[in-house]
Design a protein around this motif. Structure first.
Motif, PDB file in Angstrom:
ATOM      1  N   GLY A 196     -29.959 -12.303  63.358  1.00 18.36           N
ATOM      2  CA  GLY A 196     -30.349 -10.934  63.044  1.00 18.36           C
ATOM      3  C   GLY A 196     -30.511 -10.713  61.550  1.00 18.36           C
ATOM      4  O   GLY A 196     -31.441 -10.031  61.110  1.00 18.36           O
ATOM      5  N   ALA A 197     -29.616 -11.298  60.743  1.00 14.55           N
ATOM      6  CA  ALA A 197     -29.706 -11.153  59.289  1.00 14.55           C
ATOM      7  C   ALA A 197     -30.966 -11.824  58.755  1.00 14.55           C
ATOM      8  O   ALA A 197     -31.647 -11.274  57.887  1.00 14.55           O
ATOM      9  CB  ALA A 197     -28.465 -11.746  58.624  1.00 14.55           C
TER      10      ALA A 197
ATOM     11  N   LEU B 185     -36.399 -11.139  56.585  1.00 16.15           N
ATOM     12  CA  LEU B 185     -37.837 -11.435  56.668  1.00 16.15           C
ATOM     13  C   LEU B 185     -38.661 -10.155  56.790  1.00 16.15           C
ATOM     14  O   LEU B 185     -39.689 -10.003  56.120  1.00 16.15           O
ATOM     15  CB  LEU B 185     -38.128 -12.353  57.849  1.00 16.15           C
ATOM     16  CG  LEU B 185     -37.756 -13.812  57.676  1.00 16.15           C
ATOM     17  CD1 LEU B 185     -37.941 -14.571  58.987  1.00 16.15           C
ATOM     18  CD2 LEU B 185     -38.579 -14.441  56.577  1.00 16.15           C
ATOM     19  N   ILE B 186     -38.213  -9.243  57.624  1.00 12.99           N
ATOM     20  CA  ILE B 186     -38.939  -7.973  57.785  1.00 12.99           C
ATOM     21  C   ILE B 186     -38.919  -7.182  56.479  1.00 12.99           C
ATOM     22  O   ILE B 186     -39.945  -6.634  56.072  1.00 12.99           O
ATOM     23  CB  ILE B 186     -38.336  -7.156  58.946  1.00 12.99           C
ATOM     24  CG1 ILE B 186     -38.656  -7.828  60.275  1.00 12.99           C
ATOM     25  CG2 ILE B 186     -38.857  -5.726  58.932  1.00 12.99           C
ATOM     26  CD1 ILE B 186     -37.945  -7.230  61.462  1.00 12.99           C
ATOM     27  N   LEU B 187     -37.774  -7.140  55.808  1.00 12.21           N
ATOM     28  CA  LEU B 187     -37.700  -6.440  54.521  1.00 12.21           C
ATOM     29  C   LEU B 187     -38.642  -7.080  53.502  1.00 12.21           C
ATOM     30  O   LEU B 187     -39.331  -6.390  52.759  1.00 12.21           O
ATOM     31  CB  LEU B 187     -36.281  -6.446  53.971  1.00 12.21           C
ATOM     32  CG  LEU B 187     -35.302  -5.450  54.542  1.00 12.21           C
ATOM     33  CD1 LEU B 187     -33.930  -5.648  53.906  1.00 12.21           C
ATOM     34  CD2 LEU B 187     -35.772  -4.042  54.323  1.00 12.21           C
ATOM     35  N   GLY B 188     -38.664  -8.401  53.470  1.00 14.23           N
ATOM     36  CA  GLY B 188     -39.514  -9.096  52.516  1.00 14.23           C
ATOM     37  C   GLY B 188     -40.992  -8.915  52.794  1.00 14.23           C
ATOM     38  O   GLY B 188     -41.798  -8.786  51.867  1.00 14.23           O
ATOM     39  N   LEU B 189     -41.358  -8.892  54.056  1.00 19.53           N
ATOM     40  CA  LEU B 189     -42.774  -8.757  54.411  1.00 19.53           C
ATOM     41  C   LEU B 189     -43.285  -7.334  54.266  1.00 19.53           C
ATOM     42  O   LEU B 189     -44.476  -7.122  54.019  1.00 19.53           O
ATOM     43  CB  LEU B 189     -43.014  -9.255  55.837  1.00 19.53           C
ATOM     44  CG  LEU B 189     -42.820 -10.761  56.059  1.00 19.53           C
ATOM     45  CD1 LEU B 189     -42.942 -11.092  57.535  1.00 19.53           C
ATOM     46  CD2 LEU B 189     -43.818 -11.556  55.242  1.00 19.53           C
TER      47      LEU B 189
ATOM     48  N   ILE C  96     -35.649  -3.638  46.304  1.00 22.39           N
ATOM     49  CA  ILE C  96     -35.393  -3.125  47.648  1.00 22.39           C
ATOM     50  C   ILE C  96     -33.975  -2.566  47.685  1.00 22.39           C
ATOM     51  O   ILE C  96     -33.027  -3.241  47.312  1.00 22.39           O
ATOM     52  CB  ILE C  96     -35.539  -4.241  48.708  1.00 22.39           C
ATOM     53  CG1 ILE C  96     -36.938  -4.833  48.666  1.00 22.39           C
ATOM     54  CG2 ILE C  96     -35.218  -3.715  50.092  1.00 22.39           C
ATOM     55  CD1 ILE C  96     -37.114  -6.047  49.536  1.00 22.39           C
ATOM     56  N   GLU C  97     -33.854  -1.325  48.124  1.00 23.70           N
ATOM     57  CA  GLU C  97     -32.536  -0.706  48.260  1.00 23.70           C
ATOM     58  C   GLU C  97     -32.217  -0.566  49.746  1.00 23.70           C
ATOM     59  O   GLU C  97     -32.970   0.041  50.491  1.00 23.70           O
ATOM     60  CB  GLU C  97     -32.524   0.652  47.592  1.00 23.70           C
ATOM     61  CG  GLU C  97     -32.669   0.580  46.088  1.00 23.70           C
ATOM     62  CD  GLU C  97     -32.572   1.944  45.444  1.00 23.70           C
ATOM     63  OE1 GLU C  97     -32.017   2.863  46.071  1.00 23.70           O
ATOM     64  OE2 GLU C  97     -33.063   2.066  44.325  1.00 23.70           O
TER      65      GLU C  97
END
Length: 57
Positions: free
Chosen positions: A18-19, A24-28, A36-37
């Motif tokens: 999950g992490a 990956l979703i945050l980065g994409l 990113i906060e």
């Protein structure tokens, strides 16, 4: 006792997957790198939900 160890193992593996997916979703989806906060509540919810999904195995 083995069932608790197996359950804990699945929970931790679920948190790991999950992490990785969350990062990956945050980065994409972020438009800039390094700015990113993420709130602590969001991280805890991802860990708990990922761990519970890991128990589904």
């Amino acid at each position: 006792m083995k069932t608790w160890q197996k359950a804990l193992d699945y929970f931790v593996k679920g948190i790991g997957f999950g992490a990785i997916i969350y990062l990956l979703i945050l980065g994409l989806t972020s438009e800039s790198v390094g700015n990113i906060e993420v709130s602590l509540n969001s991280i805890l919810i991802v860990f708990i939900c990922s761990g519970l999904i890991g128990e589904w195995n």
